[in-house]
Design a protein around this motif. Structure first.
Motif, PDB file in Angstrom:
ATOM      1  N   ALA A 163       0.824  -1.207   0.000  1.00 54.22           N
ATOM      2  CA  ALA A 163       0.000   0.000   0.000  1.00 54.22           C
ATOM      3  C   ALA A 163       0.860   1.260   0.000  1.00 54.22           C
ATOM      4  O   ALA A 163       0.499   2.263  -0.628  1.00 54.22           O
ATOM      5  CB  ALA A 163      -0.939  -0.014   1.199  1.00 54.22           C
ATOM      6  N   ALA A 164       1.992   1.227   0.685  1.00 54.56           N
ATOM      7  CA  ALA A 164       2.901   2.372   0.705  1.00 54.56           C
ATOM      8  C   ALA A 164       3.438   2.664  -0.689  1.00 54.56           C
ATOM      9  O   ALA A 164       3.519   3.823  -1.111  1.00 54.56           O
ATOM     10  CB  ALA A 164       4.054   2.122   1.678  1.00 54.56           C
ATOM     11  N   ALA A 165       3.803   1.617  -1.425  1.00 52.63           N
ATOM     12  CA  ALA A 165       4.321   1.801  -2.786  1.00 52.63           C
ATOM     13  C   ALA A 165       3.255   2.393  -3.697  1.00 52.63           C
ATOM     14  O   ALA A 165       3.514   3.339  -4.442  1.00 52.63           O
ATOM     15  CB  ALA A 165       4.827   0.472  -3.336  1.00 52.63           C
ATOM     16  N   VAL A 166       2.046   1.854  -3.632  1.00 58.06           N
ATOM     17  CA  VAL A 166       0.961   2.349  -4.481  1.00 58.06           C
ATOM     18  C   VAL A 166       0.576   3.770  -4.079  1.00 58.06           C
ATOM     19  O   VAL A 166       0.362   4.634  -4.942  1.00 58.06           O
ATOM     20  CB  VAL A 166      -0.269   1.407  -4.416  1.00 58.06           C
ATOM     21  N   GLY A 167       0.520   4.031  -2.794  1.00 59.07           N
ATOM     22  CA  GLY A 167       0.174   5.374  -2.328  1.00 59.07           C
ATOM     23  C   GLY A 167       1.167   6.423  -2.777  1.00 59.07           C
ATOM     24  O   GLY A 167       0.786   7.504  -3.229  1.00 59.07           O
ATOM     25  N   ARG A 168       2.434   6.087  -2.674  1.00 55.80           N
ATOM     26  CA  ARG A 168       3.481   7.038  -3.098  1.00 55.80           C
ATOM     27  C   ARG A 168       3.434   7.255  -4.600  1.00 55.80           C
ATOM     28  O   ARG A 168       3.569   8.372  -5.089  1.00 55.80           O
ATOM     29  CB  ARG A 168       4.850   6.519  -2.668  1.00 55.80           C
ATOM     30  N   ALA A 169       3.233   6.192  -5.363  1.00 54.64           N
ATOM     31  CA  ALA A 169       3.140   6.321  -6.822  1.00 54.64           C
ATOM     32  C   ALA A 169       1.952   7.199  -7.215  1.00 54.64           C
ATOM     33  O   ALA A 169       2.033   7.992  -8.154  1.00 54.64           O
ATOM     34  CB  ALA A 169       3.011   4.945  -7.462  1.00 54.64           C
ATOM     35  N   GLY A 170       0.861   7.065  -6.478  1.00 57.39           N
ATOM     36  CA  GLY A 170      -0.332   7.852  -6.774  1.00 57.39           C
ATOM     37  C   GLY A 170      -0.155   9.344  -6.573  1.00 57.39           C
ATOM     38  O   GLY A 170      -0.941  10.142  -7.084  1.00 57.39           O
ATOM     39  N   GLU A 171       0.885   9.740  -5.839  1.00 58.60           N
ATOM     40  CA  GLU A 171       1.163  11.161  -5.639  1.00 58.60           C
ATOM     41  C   GLU A 171       1.732  11.826  -6.886  1.00 58.60           C
ATOM     42  O   GLU A 171       1.631  13.039  -7.040  1.00 58.60           O
ATOM     43  CB  GLU A 171       2.134  11.355  -4.479  1.00 58.60           C
ATOM     44  N   SER A 172       2.347  11.041  -7.775  1.00 59.28           N
ATOM     45  CA  SER A 172       2.984  11.647  -8.947  1.00 59.28           C
ATOM     46  C   SER A 172       2.540  11.050 -10.279  1.00 59.28           C
ATOM     47  O   SER A 172       2.883  11.597 -11.326  1.00 59.28           O
ATOM     48  CB  SER A 172       4.511  11.555  -8.830  1.00 59.28           C
ATOM     49  N   LEU A 173       1.799   9.952 -10.257  1.00 58.89           N
ATOM     50  CA  LEU A 173       1.335   9.326 -11.492  1.00 58.89           C
ATOM     51  C   LEU A 173      -0.186   9.366 -11.559  1.00 58.89           C
ATOM     52  O   LEU A 173      -0.858   9.262 -10.535  1.00 58.89           O
ATOM     53  CB  LEU A 173       1.798   7.868 -11.570  1.00 58.89           C
ATOM     54  N   ARG A 174      -0.707   9.482 -12.777  1.00 60.60           N
ATOM     55  CA  ARG A 174      -2.164   9.474 -12.963  1.00 60.60           C
ATOM     56  C   ARG A 174      -2.587   8.177 -13.622  1.00 60.60           C
ATOM     57  O   ARG A 174      -1.799   7.492 -14.260  1.00 60.60           O
ATOM     58  CB  ARG A 174      -2.595  10.632 -13.862  1.00 60.60           C
ATOM     59  N   ASP A 175      -3.853   7.866 -13.503  1.00 62.09           N
ATOM     60  CA  ASP A 175      -4.471   6.706 -14.162  1.00 62.09           C
ATOM     61  C   ASP A 175      -3.761   5.393 -13.834  1.00 62.09           C
ATOM     62  O   ASP A 175      -3.454   4.595 -14.719  1.00 62.09           O
ATOM     63  CB  ASP A 175      -4.525   6.908 -15.681  1.00 62.09           C
ATOM     64  N   LEU A 176      -3.498   5.173 -12.536  1.00 61.07           N
ATOM     65  CA  LEU A 176      -2.945   3.885 -12.118  1.00 61.07           C
ATOM     66  C   LEU A 176      -3.961   2.805 -12.456  1.00 61.07           C
ATOM     67  O   LEU A 176      -5.158   2.991 -12.272  1.00 61.07           O
ATOM     68  CB  LEU A 176      -2.661   3.875 -10.613  1.00 61.07           C
TER      69      LEU A 176
END
Length: 71
Positions: free
Chosen positions: A24-37
């Protein structure tokens, strides 16, 4: 519907509590800078240990895809 292209990146999340929180930490951090995960695939789970063998951290390696918008 137009064709789409997705990019896949590899991330490693860590947590002192669980593999689920590490992912969840990896996905949460990625969601801060990437769109349309789109999809997060857990590829590997491992542990970081101290010198006495005690678990210091849970680690989750993920392949994460998101919609590619580059030219």
């Amino acid at each position: 519907m137009a064709d789409s292209v997705y990019k896949v990146i590899e991330l490693i999340g860590t947590s002192t509590e669980s593999w689920e929180k590490a992912a969840a930490a990896a996905v949460g951090r990625a969601g801060e800078s990437l769109r349309d995960l789109r999809v997060a695939e857990v590829v590997k789970l491992d542990l970081q240990l101290d010198a006495s063998g005690k678990v210091e951290a849970y680690r989750a390696k993920l392949n994460l895809s998101f919609k590619f918008e580059g030219s």
